[in-house]
Design an enzyme around this catalytic site. Structure first.
Site, PDB file in Angstrom:
ATOM      1  N   CYS B  85      29.478  48.795  43.429  1.00  0.00           N
ATOM      2  CA  CYS B  85      30.928  48.986  43.576  1.00  0.00           C
ATOM      3  C   CYS B  85      31.550  49.343  42.226  1.00  0.00           C
ATOM      4  O   CYS B  85      31.331  50.424  41.726  1.00  0.00           O
ATOM      5  CB  CYS B  85      31.541  47.742  44.215  1.00  0.00           C
ATOM      6  N   HIS B 202      28.071  46.282  49.119  1.00  0.00           N
ATOM      7  CA  HIS B 202      27.761  45.052  48.390  1.00  0.00           C
ATOM      8  C   HIS B 202      26.574  44.338  49.028  1.00  0.00           C
ATOM      9  O   HIS B 202      26.773  43.512  49.925  1.00  0.00           O
ATOM     10  CB  HIS B 202      28.968  44.102  48.436  1.00  0.00           C
ATOM     11  N   GLU B 204      24.980  41.873  47.996  1.00  0.00           N
ATOM     12  CA  GLU B 204      25.070  40.415  47.802  1.00  0.00           C
ATOM     13  C   GLU B 204      25.935  39.759  48.877  1.00  0.00           C
ATOM     14  O   GLU B 204      25.921  38.553  49.029  1.00  0.00           O
ATOM     15  CB  GLU B 204      25.588  40.095  46.396  1.00  0.00           C
TER      16      GLU B 204
END
Lengths: 730, 224
Positions: B85, B202, B204
């Site tokens: 990002c 993302h 994560e």
């Protein structure tokens, strides 16, 4: 320097009587700086002069409450030495004048209230209300507010996990932006604003002081007229990047044993923060204004004291900790200035260019501030209305689709997809459900949170409406498997000098009090926003309630989407067929008369605890609170969230069916249960005297009311998801 | 395997990505932007967030920060770098990756789950994922609209530098499944050498059963 007299005091929003009281308390005429300080402290926004005596009647304690109202935010015990800290606050007036900055700084302000207490903020929620979608300013305000909330929360990296968005023409001239924040801390690491230790240094940290937001709190304490837009300079400008640095620097400093007390500079900036700290500690405070970090040249003491520049904090340090503390703020690139010290004079003393420019006895600003018992009327429960002629020939399918496509009941993902609701990777129940749930970081427990109010109920009967708002948050927390702990309230009303408005306020407080007491669900923080009027027209009474609950085990979290076909769908709670003020009658038929549904607190508690037990025992597959639109809309929402259909059967005439399906009776839940659990659930319900109606079964793809209509869930979804997209197309 | 996560003022996914790296057995240290030296690491991660407030242009101030000299040197020696990002924006601004990231086509911040297709699995970042598989991973950005000249796109395609493309649930790369207007639905690319990876989604946020599923974990598993 401008001559200080009664005329100037009135320009500052004070009354002639209040000005005389200042002279009496001071024993002399105030100078301009002093007048500015009095006006900032005595306006409605800071002094709660109309509301204080009523707020004191609210229950503020249960076994979880560690800190109730009176601090920057309330604190509740979450077990294992963990605490949760939360508060809601309004930023209505500034958001109408400048929607992006108004909403952004609303979020920034509430974040600071929470991290000032030593908490790491973990969730943002909000309640935003706009005028009619057809009003010429609504689209601009909606887009500005939503991007302002996102702009601030997304940047600082705290997820925005829930809230409500609604439109009604009563907000045409006064929109509402209520922002809530929740943070977490260790029990022994909570910080308060009470100052102590004569001689301790007073430190200013954060952004520099500019000329923005001067008289912001005073502006928020008056009605609007055509010239509201000219008040733009009173709106603050937010910088979430600096706030992120301030957050990290403060939390780093809080790990050391250096802070005596800490207070954010919110409404009325340096004035209210310094006075609040000293006043709580029964001390004096002396500040040299030449030491304040200023953004602009030649700022006067008056401007410095009244600026509402954002991202600033005031800290009282332990003597000798200055150097170590300064290092932390310098690492984060923030200003750190020792601007004064605590004294035993019990006065606010300000020095500028080696001259004394202000000397006010601190207690005259706080304890001796005006308190009014304003006149009020009491509202009786409105006469029951018969809606038979409206509904006799009403088509059920058509009515359902009209509600699902209506701006107030359509899917709100257009709004919450502009908010980062996943950062911090603990959002285990995203926006759209009954409550949002955030995992307590690194633990097996969760924080459930919701924000609710139905202003049309509050307008129809303020007391019932306020009770209902409290109950709805309670029900929403129950529905996700959480134990409701406490609430925060944001009381948005019109001009309290009118007895009709004051009556709405008083009745709402009374309703809230009853509901909170019955549910052992106290108020631990909050905010009052009055004068939400334009040209004499007030908003509906809107006591927004933010509820927080504890989910003991995140693996027991409940959701509202159907889990499987061939399961049983049942209604828990009594359906009497109350239609007045419902989504169907108010928004679709357009009849705004009649009473809101009655709130029965015993029933509410009994049914809630029953649902809570079912979830704990893993006997239910899905739970959804029955609210706007009644059973049929609740059922449709459960279908749309899962792409599973349902077939239900309702008996009687068309009117009977409509009453059963669209009524907004309270204390009800819609649940999904497996066949194998049906008998045991019936048995428990029977033993606890709980009303439970089996209305049908889940099935694949088709939403069906037997002998009436069928429609695909896909079609319902298309209708439900289109309004925001179409409205904001161009 | 050792990783360093760079913390810029304004980074806000630094903790999140560290949790995921460590969950999949990668030793992780946090490195402050003003540090002069990068600890010995196999992988450098530039996390999501709003470095330096995203002022001037997303990622541009961060690209000039002190630690970036070290990150650039690390990449020139063949060390792995992953930018998620805002990290992707920094890589583009540092010219470790080609092209630019401009405002989303609808001019709004978008946070939601999307699906991407894994086009190239012959990299250190995607080796444990089958080619053409579809991953569901959240995005959360305002400036994720990848843009590059026709020549550059041809080059990216010829060198198999396009790693992830936005697609529908069935894996079709369509206009409707493109959330932000990216050219060729590009969601993630590598440099020519294949050791620098930038992506807008993302991973994560999709490495925990209780969140948005486990699809993102495949990237962390590949890194090991």
């Amino acid at each position: 320097m401008q001559k200080v007299n009664q005329e100037l005091a009135i320009k500052h929003g004070l009354t002639a009587d209040e000005y005389n009281k200042i002279i009496e308390l001071m024993g002399r005429n105030p100078n301009l700086v002093e007048l500015g300080i009095f006006s900032a402290m005595w306006n409605e926004h800071c002094s709660y002069k109309s509301s204080r005596i009523w707020l004191q009647t609210l229950p503020t304690k249960n076994k979880y409450v560690i800190q109730g109202p009176g601090e920057n935010a309330g604190v509740v015990d979450f077990g294992d030495d963990d605490v949760v800290i939360f508060k809601i606050e309004s930023h209505n007036h500034p958001s109408y004048i400048e929607p992006y900055q108004g909403a952004a700084t609303g979020v920034g302000g509430i974040l600071r209230d929470v991290f000032t207490m030593g908490a790491r903020p973990v969730a943002n929620l909000n309640s935003i209300r706009f005028g009619s979608p057809n009003h010429k300013k609504t689209k601009y305000l909606l887009n500005g507010v939503v991007s302002g909330i996102g702009g601030y929360g997304n940047c600082i990296g705290v997820p925005t996990v829930g809230g409500e968005t609604e439109f009604d023409e009563c907000y045409n001239g006064n929109i509402l932006v209520n922002a809530m924040n929740i943070g977490v801390a260790k029990k022994d690491k909570v910080f308060y604003s009470i100052a102590s230790g004569v001689g301790n240094p007073v430190v200013y940290v954060g952004s520099k002081t500019g000329r923005d937001g001067i008289h912001g709190a005073t502006m928020a304490s008056t009605e609007f007229d055509e010239d509201s837009e000219s008040k733009k300079p009173t709106v603050q400008v937010g910088d979430p990047f600096t706030e992120k640095l301030l957050l990290e620097a403060c939390l780093e400093l809080m790990q050391k044993k250096s802070i005596v007390s800490i207070q954010d500079m919110g409404a009325a900036g340096l004035t209210s923060s310094s006075i609040e700290m000293a006043s709580k500690g029964d001390l004096g405070i002396k500040i040299n204004l030449n030491l304040i970090p200023c953004r602009e040249n030649n700022m006067t003491p008056y401007e410095i004291m009244l600026s509402e520049s954002q991202e600033r904090m005031l800290i009282v340090l332990k003597k000798g900790k200055e150097k170590e503390s300064r290092k932390i703020f310098e690492k984060w690139g923030l200003d750190f200035a020792i601007i004064g010290k605590l004294t035993n004079s019990k006065k606010l003393e300000l020095e500028f260019n080696k001259k004394n420019v202000c000397s006010i006895p601190i207690h005259s600003l706080g304890d001796n501030a005006p308190k009014y018992k304003r006149d009020f009327i009491t509202y009786s429960y409105p006469k029951i209305i018969n809606h038979d002629s409206d509904i006799e020939k009403l088509d059920i399918k058509n009515s359902l689709i009209k509600i699902l496509s209506h701006h107030n009941y359509s899917n709100k993902s257009w709004v919450w997809e502009q908010y980062d609701h996943m950062v911090m990777t603990d959002t285990i129940q995203k926006p759209g459900g009954d409550s949002a749930v955030v995992r307590y970081h690194g633990k097996n427990k969760g924080i459930a949170a919701t924000v609710d109010c139905v202003p049309r109920y509050c307008k129809a009967h303020p007391k019932s409406g306020a009770m209902q708002a409290v109950c709805e948050t309670w029900r929403n927390l129950i529905s996700v498997g959480a134990q409701p702990i406490a609430i925060t309230n944001c009381l948005n009303f019109g001009n309290p000098e009118k007895k009709e408005i004051m009556g709405q306020f008083v009745d709402s407080i009374n309703g809230m009090k009853e509901a909170c007491e019955a549910l052992n669900y106290p108020v631990i923080s909050g905010n009052v926003s009055l004068y939400n009027e334009t040209n004499g027209v007030a908003i509906y009474p809107t006591p927004t309630i933010g509820g927080v609950g504890l989910l003991k085990n995140i693996n027991n979290m409940m959701t509202f989407n159907f889990k499987n076909t061939e399961n049983i769908v049942a209604v828990v709670g009594e359906t009497s067929g109350h239609l007045s003020q419902s989504a169907l009658i108010y928004d679709i038929i357009g009849d705004k008369e009649g009473p809101p549904p009655q709130v029965n607190l015993k029933e509410e508690k009994k049914n809630g605890l029953f649902i809570s037990d079912l979830i704990k025992e893993k006997l239910v597959n899905a739970v959804h609170d029955i609210s706007h639109g009644g059973i049929i809309v609740t059922l449709a929402e459960m279908c749309m969230a899962s792409n599973i259909g349902a077939k239900i059967k309702v008996s009687g005439s068309n009117s009977d069916k409509i009453k059963y399906l669209f009524a907004e009776d309270q204390a009800r839940y819609l649940i999904e249960i497996s066949q194998k659990n049906l008998e045991i659930i019936k048995k428990i319900a029977n033993s606890k005297n709980i009303k439970i109606d089996i209305i049908g079964k889940t099935q694949s793809e088709i939403f069906e009311v037997e002998n009436d209509f069928k429609v695909s869930v896909k079609e319902l979804k298309t209708k439900n998801e289109s309004w925001f997209k179409n409205y904001n197309k161009n | 395997m050792k990783a360093s996560v760079i913390v810029f003022p304004g980074s806000n996914c630094d903790r999140d990505v560290r949790i995921s790296l460590e969950k999949f057995g990668i030793k992780t240290s946090m490195v402050w932007h003003a540090d002069v030296k990068l600890p010995k690491s196999d992988l450098v991660v530039l996390p999501g967030g709003f470095s330096y407030g995203d002022y001037l242009r997303c990622g541009s101030i961060a690209s000039k920060s002190r630690i970036m000299k070290e990150v650039i040197a690390h990449s020139k020696k063949g060390g792995s770098v992953m930018g998620i990002c805002n990290g992707f924006q920094i890589l583009v601004e540092s010219q470790l990756l080609p092209g630019v990231l401009i405002k989303n086509i609808n001019l709004k911040f978008i946070c939601k789950n999307i699906t991407v297709k894994v086009i190239n699995n012959k990299t250190n970042f995607t080796s444990k994922i089958s080619r053409n598989s579809v991953l569901e991973i959240p995005i959360a950005h305002n400036e994720g609209n990848y843009f590059a000249s026709k020549n550059l796109i041809d080059e990216l395609e010829d060198n198999n530098q396009i790693i992830l493309q936005y697609c529908d649930a069935a894996g079709n790369i369509t206009e409707q499944s493109n959330p932000n207007g990216s050219i060729k639905n590009i969601a993630g690319i590598v440099n020519k050498k294949g050791n620098v990876f930038g992506l807008m989604p993302h991973p994560e946020r999709a490495s925990d059963e209780l969140l948005s599923g486990m699809d993102g974990s495949l990237i962390f598993k590949s890194l090991k």
